[in-house]
Design an enzyme around this catalytic site. Structure first.
Site, mmCIF file in Angstrom:
data_model
loop_
_atom_site.group_PDB
_atom_site.id
_atom_site.type_symbol
_atom_site.label_atom_id
_atom_site.label_comp_id
_atom_site.label_asym_id
_atom_site.label_seq_id
_atom_site.Cartn_x
_atom_site.Cartn_y
_atom_site.Cartn_z
ATOM 1 N N LYS A 74 0.855 -1.189 0.000
ATOM 2 C CA LYS A 74 0.000 0.000 0.000
ATOM 3 C C LYS A 74 0.888 1.236 0.000
ATOM 4 O O LYS A 74 1.654 1.460 0.931
ATOM 5 C CB LYS A 74 -0.928 -0.002 1.214
ATOM 6 N N LYS B 200 -2.121 -1.661 -3.820
ATOM 7 C CA LYS B 200 -2.990 -0.486 -3.803
ATOM 8 C C LYS B 200 -2.157 0.778 -3.847
ATOM 9 O O LYS B 200 -1.233 0.888 -3.049
ATOM 10 C CB LYS B 200 -3.798 -0.534 -2.507
HETATM 11 C C1 PBG Z 1 -7.272 3.540 5.047
HETATM 12 C C2 PBG Z 1 -7.674 3.486 3.628
HETATM 13 C C3 PBG Z 1 -7.499 4.487 2.660
HETATM 14 C C4 PBG Z 1 -8.062 3.991 1.489
HETATM 15 C C5 PBG Z 1 -8.590 2.730 1.765
HETATM 16 N N1 PBG Z 1 -8.306 2.432 3.092
HETATM 17 C C6 PBG Z 1 -6.954 5.846 2.771
HETATM 18 C C7 PBG Z 1 -5.549 6.106 3.097
HETATM 19 O O1 PBG Z 1 -4.743 5.207 3.291
HETATM 20 O O2 PBG Z 1 -5.235 7.289 3.177
HETATM 21 C C8 PBG Z 1 -8.112 4.704 0.183
HETATM 22 C C9 PBG Z 1 -9.068 4.157 -0.806
HETATM 23 C C10 PBG Z 1 -9.300 5.034 -1.963
HETATM 24 O O3 PBG Z 1 -8.617 6.048 -2.190
HETATM 25 O O4 PBG Z 1 -10.226 4.707 -2.730
HETATM 26 N N2 PBG Z 1 -8.370 3.264 5.882
#
Ligand code: PBG
Length: 337
Positions: A203, A255
């Site tokens: 991520k 991601k």
């Molecule tokens: C954290 C989380 C995020 C997203 C999914 N889970 C935000 C982040 O890490 O700042 C982002 C998903 C998206 O942008 O569609 N809970």
């Protein structure tokens, strides 16, 4: 001098000559069961609320959530990934609402499980950022830095609450070291051995989460670069996936998706477990915005973007278009030449 041109013997265009041929020549497909729909459930609203930077996506009320999830189930979408949006006054430094038995996410899972549990997989995001008043994914130490190991205890409590409410898949999106192992242990100790852990392994600290922060009313000041990955690093993403597999992840995730296809492909080649990818809010917003201007063909761009993510190796794609794509696929009539 070049020789006079001879007709080519090798003609790859043969396999592109008409739709019937192209159909059997196609290497990658997208089906509704390859798709998971992320959804937002907000506390304290009495009508669905539009998200300006994500046209077509809303913060749901409980009623509209069940209705939309039911539509997705009818179309064959594999799962729904739920995010809770608490009232601002319910946020605090430790994100206590995240693990509250009557928290918005907990109630949403329970309602989905009761209404639809046998028709679609009920999944929940496991992270503190929607629930902390500082907006970080973990708790902070007195100096204001993320306290990794204290955060793990909060994640364990949240995992137990969400699993007991009926979540079958927990999306571990906080990027704390050791989170997969500690959550697995905490669940197993409670006898919650069937809960599937989807580790958001690779991520990245991405600008493409921008619209999501609107969607959940994020309180974040600053950034997440001490825990999310540097977009420049591919090997580090692969290593994170290896560690998650070693800690007991059932599925690993990359991601964002579209700009990280190299990472996705490498993890696909090396991972013994399924690999999913999350087409995030900014990926959605870019296509919607360009299509709204008439600059690209919306449906073709949507299908191409998701097909590319599948082609790179994702078994399942989390996408805000999941329900719409499933509908499009179901409507596709058999093509003729
Ligand atoms: C954290 C989380 C995020 C997203 C999914 N889970 C935000 C982040 O890490 O700042 C982002 C998903 C998206 O942008 O569609 N809970």
């Amino acid at each position: 001098m070049s020789s006079p041109s001879l007709p080519p013997v090798l003609r790859p265009r043969r396999l592109r000559q008409n739709p019937v041929v192209r159909r059997f020549a196609q290497e990658t497909s997208v089906a509704p069961n390859n798709l998971v729909l992320p959804m937002f459930l907000a506390d304290g609203i009495d009508a669905p609320r539009a998200i300006a930077s994500m046209p077509g996506v809303v913060q749901h009320t409980m009623e509209s959530l069940i209705e939309a999830a039911s539509g997705a189930a009818d179309r064959g979408v594999a799962g729904v990934m739920l995010f809770g949006v608490p009232r601002p006054e319910d946020k605090d430094a430790s994100g206590s609402h995240a693990s509250a038995p009557d928290g918005i996410l907990t109630r949403g899972i329970a309602a989905l499980a009761e209404a639809l549990g046998d028709r679609i997989s009920i999944q929940a995001d496991l992270c503190l950022d929607e629930f902390t008043d500082h907006g970080h994914c973990g708790v902070l130490d007195p100096s204001g830095a993320i306290d990794n190991d204290a955060t793990l205890e909060r994640y364990e409590a949240m995992a137990i609450t969400l699993a007991e409410a009926g979540a079958e898949v927990l999306g571990l999106s906080g990027m704390m070291d050791g989170q997969t192992g500690s959550i697995r242990f905490a669940l197993d100790e409670r006898g919650l051995t069937d809960v599937i852990l989807l580790a958001y392994s690779a991520k990245y600290a991405s600008a493409f989460y921008g619209p999501f922060r609107d969607a959940v009313g994020s309180s974040l000041q600053g950034d997440r670069r001490t825990y999310q990955l540097d977009p420049a690093n591919a090997r580090e993403g692969v290593r994170e996936a290896e560690l998650d597999v070693a800690e007991g992840a059932d599925i690993v995730m990359v991601k964002p998706a579209g700009h990280y296809l190299d990472v996705l492909q490498t993890i696909r080649q090396e991972s013994p477990v399924p690999v999913w990818a999350y087409q995030v809010s900014g990926e959605y917003a870019m296509i919607e915005a360009a299509a709204a201007q008439g600059w690209i063909d919306r449906e073709r761009a949507i299908l191409e973007s998701v097909t590319a993510i599948r082609r790179a190796g994702a078994d399942v794609v989390l996408t805000y278009w999941a329900s719409e794509i499933a509908q499009l696929l179901n409507d596709q009539t058999p093509r003729s030449r």
